[in-house]
Structure formats: C-alpha cells, structure tokens
Scaffold this motif. Sequence first.
Motif, PDB file in Angstrom:
ATOM      1  N   PRO A  45       5.516 -22.845  -8.917  1.00 33.76           N
ATOM      2  CA  PRO A  45       4.396 -22.765  -8.010  1.00 33.76           C
ATOM      3  C   PRO A  45       4.090 -21.621  -7.153  1.00 33.76           C
ATOM      4  O   PRO A  45       5.268 -20.822  -6.869  1.00 33.76           O
ATOM      5  CB  PRO A  45       4.570 -24.140  -6.833  1.00 33.76           C
ATOM      6  CG  PRO A  45       5.534 -24.894  -7.630  1.00 33.76           C
ATOM      7  CD  PRO A  45       6.514 -23.990  -8.614  1.00 33.76           C
ATOM      8  N   ARG A  46       2.934 -21.157  -7.106  1.00 38.03           N
ATOM      9  CA  ARG A  46       2.806 -19.729  -6.531  1.00 38.03           C
ATOM     10  C   ARG A  46       3.392 -19.631  -5.058  1.00 38.03           C
ATOM     11  O   ARG A  46       3.958 -18.497  -4.680  1.00 38.03           O
ATOM     12  CB  ARG A  46       1.229 -19.421  -6.293  1.00 38.03           C
ATOM     13  CG  ARG A  46       0.942 -17.951  -5.629  1.00 38.03           C
ATOM     14  CD  ARG A  46      -0.418 -17.585  -5.355  1.00 38.03           C
ATOM     15  NE  ARG A  46      -0.985 -18.920  -4.964  1.00 38.03           N
ATOM     16  CZ  ARG A  46      -1.078 -19.190  -3.670  1.00 38.03           C
ATOM     17  NH1 ARG A  46      -0.506 -18.490  -2.701  1.00 38.03           N
ATOM     18  NH2 ARG A  46      -1.738 -20.014  -3.022  1.00 38.03           N
ATOM     19  N   GLN A  47       3.210 -20.524  -4.173  1.00 30.85           N
ATOM     20  CA  GLN A  47       3.845 -20.857  -3.025  1.00 30.85           C
ATOM     21  C   GLN A  47       5.450 -20.692  -3.028  1.00 30.85           C
ATOM     22  O   GLN A  47       5.775 -19.868  -1.953  1.00 30.85           O
ATOM     23  CB  GLN A  47       3.555 -22.239  -2.277  1.00 30.85           C
ATOM     24  CG  GLN A  47       2.061 -22.358  -2.086  1.00 30.85           C
ATOM     25  CD  GLN A  47       1.248 -23.073  -3.228  1.00 30.85           C
ATOM     26  OE1 GLN A  47       1.692 -22.945  -4.443  1.00 30.85           O
ATOM     27  NE2 GLN A  47      -0.020 -23.389  -3.085  1.00 30.85           N
ATOM     28  N   GLN A  48       5.975 -21.081  -3.910  1.00 32.39           N
ATOM     29  CA  GLN A  48       7.274 -21.067  -3.949  1.00 32.39           C
ATOM     30  C   GLN A  48       7.748 -19.516  -4.197  1.00 32.39           C
ATOM     31  O   GLN A  48       8.710 -18.898  -3.626  1.00 32.39           O
ATOM     32  CB  GLN A  48       7.976 -22.018  -5.113  1.00 32.39           C
ATOM     33  CG  GLN A  48       9.527 -21.927  -5.181  1.00 32.39           C
ATOM     34  CD  GLN A  48      10.100 -22.853  -6.355  1.00 32.39           C
ATOM     35  OE1 GLN A  48       9.386 -23.516  -7.081  1.00 32.39           O
ATOM     36  NE2 GLN A  48      11.240 -23.034  -5.996  1.00 32.39           N
ATOM     37  N   VAL A  49       7.234 -18.985  -5.227  1.00 33.11           N
ATOM     38  CA  VAL A  49       7.116 -17.462  -5.655  1.00 33.11           C
ATOM     39  C   VAL A  49       6.874 -16.602  -4.244  1.00 33.11           C
ATOM     40  O   VAL A  49       8.037 -15.813  -3.717  1.00 33.11           O
ATOM     41  CB  VAL A  49       6.504 -17.114  -6.584  1.00 33.11           C
ATOM     42  CG1 VAL A  49       6.659 -15.566  -6.806  1.00 33.11           C
ATOM     43  CG2 VAL A  49       6.858 -17.870  -7.883  1.00 33.11           C
ATOM     44  N   ASN A  50       5.861 -17.026  -3.490  1.00 26.08           N
ATOM     45  CA  ASN A  50       5.470 -16.315  -2.178  1.00 26.08           C
ATOM     46  C   ASN A  50       6.814 -16.361  -1.238  1.00 26.08           C
ATOM     47  O   ASN A  50       6.943 -15.190  -0.919  1.00 26.08           O
ATOM     48  CB  ASN A  50       4.292 -16.748  -1.844  1.00 26.08           C
ATOM     49  CG  ASN A  50       2.879 -16.042  -2.006  1.00 26.08           C
ATOM     50  OD1 ASN A  50       2.921 -14.953  -2.375  1.00 26.08           O
ATOM     51  ND2 ASN A  50       2.135 -16.782  -1.948  1.00 26.08           N
ATOM     52  N   THR A  57       1.368 -13.764 -10.915  1.00 27.05           N
ATOM     53  CA  THR A  57       1.607 -13.563 -12.040  1.00 27.05           C
ATOM     54  C   THR A  57       3.305 -13.728 -12.330  1.00 27.05           C
ATOM     55  O   THR A  57       3.406 -14.282 -13.322  1.00 27.05           O
ATOM     56  CB  THR A  57       1.451 -11.665 -12.470  1.00 27.05           C
ATOM     57  OG1 THR A  57       2.141 -11.075 -11.380  1.00 27.05           O
ATOM     58  CG2 THR A  57      -0.161 -11.472 -12.408  1.00 27.05           C
ATOM     59  N   VAL A  58       3.754 -13.709 -11.323  1.00 25.21           N
ATOM     60  CA  VAL A  58       5.391 -13.866 -11.338  1.00 25.21           C
ATOM     61  C   VAL A  58       5.525 -15.440 -11.596  1.00 25.21           C
ATOM     62  O   VAL A  58       6.292 -16.121 -12.479  1.00 25.21           O
ATOM     63  CB  VAL A  58       6.149 -13.615 -10.107  1.00 25.21           C
ATOM     64  CG1 VAL A  58       7.520 -14.050 -10.050  1.00 25.21           C
ATOM     65  CG2 VAL A  58       6.272 -12.006  -9.962  1.00 25.21           C
ATOM     66  N   ALA A  59       4.411 -16.222 -10.884  1.00 18.91           N
ATOM     67  CA  ALA A  59       4.474 -17.799 -11.046  1.00 18.91           C
ATOM     68  C   ALA A  59       4.289 -18.124 -12.375  1.00 18.91           C
ATOM     69  O   ALA A  59       4.831 -19.235 -12.885  1.00 18.91           O
ATOM     70  CB  ALA A  59       3.582 -18.464  -9.890  1.00 18.91           C
ATOM     71  N   GLY A  60       3.207 -17.556 -12.819  1.00 22.33           N
ATOM     72  CA  GLY A  60       2.967 -17.882 -14.238  1.00 22.33           C
ATOM     73  C   GLY A  60       3.888 -17.555 -15.330  1.00 22.33           C
ATOM     74  O   GLY A  60       4.430 -18.444 -16.304  1.00 22.33           O
ATOM     75  N   THR A  61       4.452 -16.425 -15.025  1.00 21.26           N
ATOM     76  CA  THR A  61       5.692 -16.100 -16.008  1.00 21.26           C
ATOM     77  C   THR A  61       6.848 -16.963 -16.014  1.00 21.26           C
ATOM     78  O   THR A  61       7.480 -17.439 -17.089  1.00 21.26           O
ATOM     79  CB  THR A  61       6.370 -14.611 -15.492  1.00 21.26           C
ATOM     80  OG1 THR A  61       5.122 -13.775 -15.802  1.00 21.26           O
ATOM     81  CG2 THR A  61       7.349 -14.200 -16.774  1.00 21.26           C
ATOM     82  N   LEU A  62       7.107 -17.572 -14.596  1.00 24.26           N
ATOM     83  CA  LEU A  62       8.335 -18.380 -14.420  1.00 24.26           C
ATOM     84  C   LEU A  62       7.847 -19.883 -14.419  1.00 24.26           C
ATOM     85  O   LEU A  62       8.708 -20.512 -14.447  1.00 24.26           O
ATOM     86  CB  LEU A  62       8.891 -17.875 -13.192  1.00 24.26           C
ATOM     87  CG  LEU A  62       9.602 -16.625 -13.314  1.00 24.26           C
ATOM     88  CD1 LEU A  62      10.442 -16.275 -12.033  1.00 24.26           C
ATOM     89  CD2 LEU A  62      10.476 -16.129 -14.258  1.00 24.26           C
ATOM     90  N   ASP A  63       6.703 -20.065 -14.647  1.00 19.39           N
ATOM     91  CA  ASP A  63       6.038 -21.673 -14.612  1.00 19.39           C
ATOM     92  C   ASP A  63       6.711 -22.207 -13.305  1.00 19.39           C
ATOM     93  O   ASP A  63       7.218 -23.518 -13.434  1.00 19.39           O
ATOM     94  CB  ASP A  63       6.582 -22.353 -15.741  1.00 19.39           C
ATOM     95  CG  ASP A  63       5.867 -23.690 -15.965  1.00 19.39           C
ATOM     96  OD1 ASP A  63       4.726 -23.696 -15.556  1.00 19.39           O
ATOM     97  OD2 ASP A  63       6.409 -24.448 -16.604  1.00 19.39           O
TER      98      ASP A  63
END
Length: 82
Positions: free
Chosen positions: A49-54, A41-47
């Motif tokens: 990659p999910r891996q970077q947010v993880n 959800t954070v990755a989608g909000t900030l556009d």
Amino acid sequence: MVQALETDGTAVVQEEAAGTLVNPLRRRILEALAEPGSATTVAGTLDLPRQQVNYHLRVLEKAGLVEQVGSTMDEIVVSVRR
C-alpha cells in the motif's frame, strides 16, 4: 544522536540511520529506489500500500537516508541520499 566524524566534520556513522535499517522493509524500499521514484512507484514495485511506503519513506528521510529530488502535482519524488 551519536555520530562518528571524519576530520572535515562529515558524519560517517549515525546511530539513528543504522537503527532505521534494522527494518527489512526499509531496506527493500531503499533497494527499490535505485532510480528516483515516488511512494506510488515504490509501492507498485514492492506490491505494498502507498500509505505504508509513505510512512517508511518519512522515517528514512528523517534518518537522512533518502532526500527529495523533485515533485509532481501529486507526489514527491525521492532518491537514496548519496
């Protein structure tokens, strides 16, 4: 880790946490977690990659700035530690 303590032992300032917030992306992630959410959800909000947010969520968790508040079958839900 250096800490300033109140009389009851509560950490007020943590050097590691302060250093973690130097990164502007981590500050954006914390802002995106106004409500609990997952890396997806954070990755989608900030556009991003999910891996970077993880990666950044793990750093924030290690510094004590976010905590796990739930999970689904596929993801961990985190929130800003209050």
